[in-house]
Design an enzyme around this catalytic site. Sequence first.
Site, PDB file in Angstrom:
ATOM      1  N   ARG A   1      71.949 -38.936  28.510  1.00  0.00           N
ATOM      2  CA  ARG A   1      72.088 -39.725  27.339  1.00  0.00           C
ATOM      3  C   ARG A   1      72.615 -40.879  27.390  1.00  0.00           C
ATOM      4  NH1 ARG A   1      74.275 -34.371  23.616  1.00  0.00           N
ATOM      5  NH2 ARG A   1      71.855 -33.579  23.081  1.00  0.00           N
TER       6      ARG A   1
ATOM      7  N   TYR B   1      63.907 -38.582  22.613  1.00  0.00           N
ATOM      8  CA  TYR B   1      64.516 -37.705  23.929  1.00  0.00           C
ATOM      9  C   TYR B   1      65.824 -37.411  24.054  1.00  0.00           C
ATOM     10  CZ  TYR B   1      63.139 -41.337  27.121  1.00  0.00           C
ATOM     11  OH  TYR B   1      62.923 -42.503  27.843  1.00  0.00           O
ATOM     12  N   GLU B   2      66.232 -36.593  24.963  1.00  0.00           N
ATOM     13  CA  GLU B   2      67.466 -36.214  25.021  1.00  0.00           C
ATOM     14  C   GLU B   2      68.580 -35.962  23.852  1.00  0.00           C
ATOM     15  OE1 GLU B   2      67.582 -35.456  27.761  1.00  0.00           O
ATOM     16  OE2 GLU B   2      66.103 -36.567  28.928  1.00  0.00           O
ATOM     17  N   GLY B   3      67.768 -35.570  22.840  1.00  0.00           N
ATOM     18  CA  GLY B   3      68.615 -35.243  21.746  1.00  0.00           C
ATOM     19  C   GLY B   3      68.167 -36.253  20.632  1.00  0.00           C
TER      20      GLY B   3
END
Length: 596
Positions: A293, A437-439
């Site tokens: 992140r 992406y990655e949350g």
Amino acid sequence: MEYNATLRDMRFVLHELFDATAHCELLGNGLDRELIDGVLEEAARYTGGEIAPLNRNSDEEGVTLENGEVKTPQGFVEAYQQYVANGWASMTGPSEYGGQGFPQMVACNFHEMLMGASLSFRIYSGLTEGAVLALYKHGSEALKSAYLAKLVSGQWSGTMCLTEPQAGTDLALLRTRAEPQADGSYRVSGSKIFISGGEHDMSENIVHLVLARLPDAPPGVKGISLLLVPKFIASADGTPGERNALSCGAIEHKMGIKGAATCVMNFDGATGWIVGEPNQGLACMFTMMNDARFQVGLQGLGIAEQAWQGSLAYARERLQSRGLAGAQYPDKPADPIIVHPDVRRMLLTQKTLVEGSRMLGVYCARQLDLEHGHPEPSYRKAAGRRAALLIPIVKAFFTDMGQEVASLGVQIYGGHGYIREWGMEQLMRDSRITQLYEGTNGIQALDYIRRKLLGDGGAELSALQAEFSEICDRQLDRPALHALASKVQARLGEWRELSAEVIAATQRDPQEIGAVSVDFLQYSAYVLLAGFWLQAAAKAQDVLEQGSGDDAFYQAKLASADFYLRRVLPRASAHREAIAGGADCLMALDEGSFAF
């Protein structure tokens, strides 16, 4: 579009704001200013000379899949070989496995350069560093011995395999299975989607870290384990051995980052080994996820820097109309568009968002270093809390900022920004994935509210606010900085009040958690950047008062800080007003009434 690393600003942030040399002395890694600057200069040459020229072609060519093998765009394999040979891959790796142990505070500048030069190229190596972290912290000695040195060197690459068609944000729904074998290994079966670098031709082996369920696992996220599943099983001599039972079933055809292979990965009874303890996979994965992140935040920053550079160059060259106050370049048929106030508004918005975010990014990287390397355990814990608080802000705000700055770039170019020839539209397409992406950024905002603010009742956020309040106090008595410091101090007071109001609202109604989360994160980010701009202005004023240094650079810092506080920081007020709107207006409309 060319890319040239902004070394002058990076050095200002590293050395003048945060004293990277003292930071490295505290960590005991032996780096000094001369070495740091030398590394950054070489990084600028590599990213600008070798990587940036690949970016346009990678977007045009994309990747291809044939017989389960992915071919990357022309030039990627050779550039990656150089990346490994020159030691860039091992920059942050642990020294006992061949890494150079560079602090994140220094390395994040190189990583920003990579993102700005070619996000597609960087994606292949980015998750390898996260895989190294997870394996180093949670892997058995046998797994470390077999795989870690090759991952650290970049000779082998790594991935993170979480997402399934029915399980994106909600990993409780994942179905991939891991069956134990008599020899202590597992047979992993299932499909994963959206796997960055799941298959490619740049490294000789690919090591997948896969989330899966054991047969007796409890339901939900408490029943998830993490397994290491390599493309080729490591032989006793450390070379790639038997081909594992996994394959790339398809590659996604995407809006952007077309030079990066985004794969559907099929595991058909593939051999794997557990990392960490059974059913503790999510905790292990979050070691990797936090790094990922932070890196995605740097992706937003890198693309924003590239878009800002392109916008500035174009605005200086493009001749259109005369200035509102009359001709500024009477020897030319028209004035360059940089003379127009609205173009300057866009350019200064780009500049102050990018440079402010760079300060926050290096500050966050400093906390990551201290979390792992400070000699005192209490300081390590404190830095860990601070990093955890900041990472959702860095990920969400930087990537939103990257999309905004790229969009402003398209606007500055006008019609030329909308066509492929100039490269600005590629940056806007490439940056869009970083918000997902990655949350997704909405998930980052929920994490910021639920785990970081409500998790400790606002204690860590209060400590951060107090730190910046002290910075303001030190500048209030300086005539040149009084107005800036007063504005930042007032916003900090408002932020503290708003934090208390948000906590109270979420206690009254849990729907408020989701209703206020995005606006509260954005508000927090704008005020944080104001605090960093005050620090930048204070340092610039110090140098100017001493009568030495690059006066034009430091005067620009003062002018930029003034612009940010007068023209960008007011955005925070809109977010404060939105927070006050509450959750009831979001939830009042019956679901059926959304129909048209």
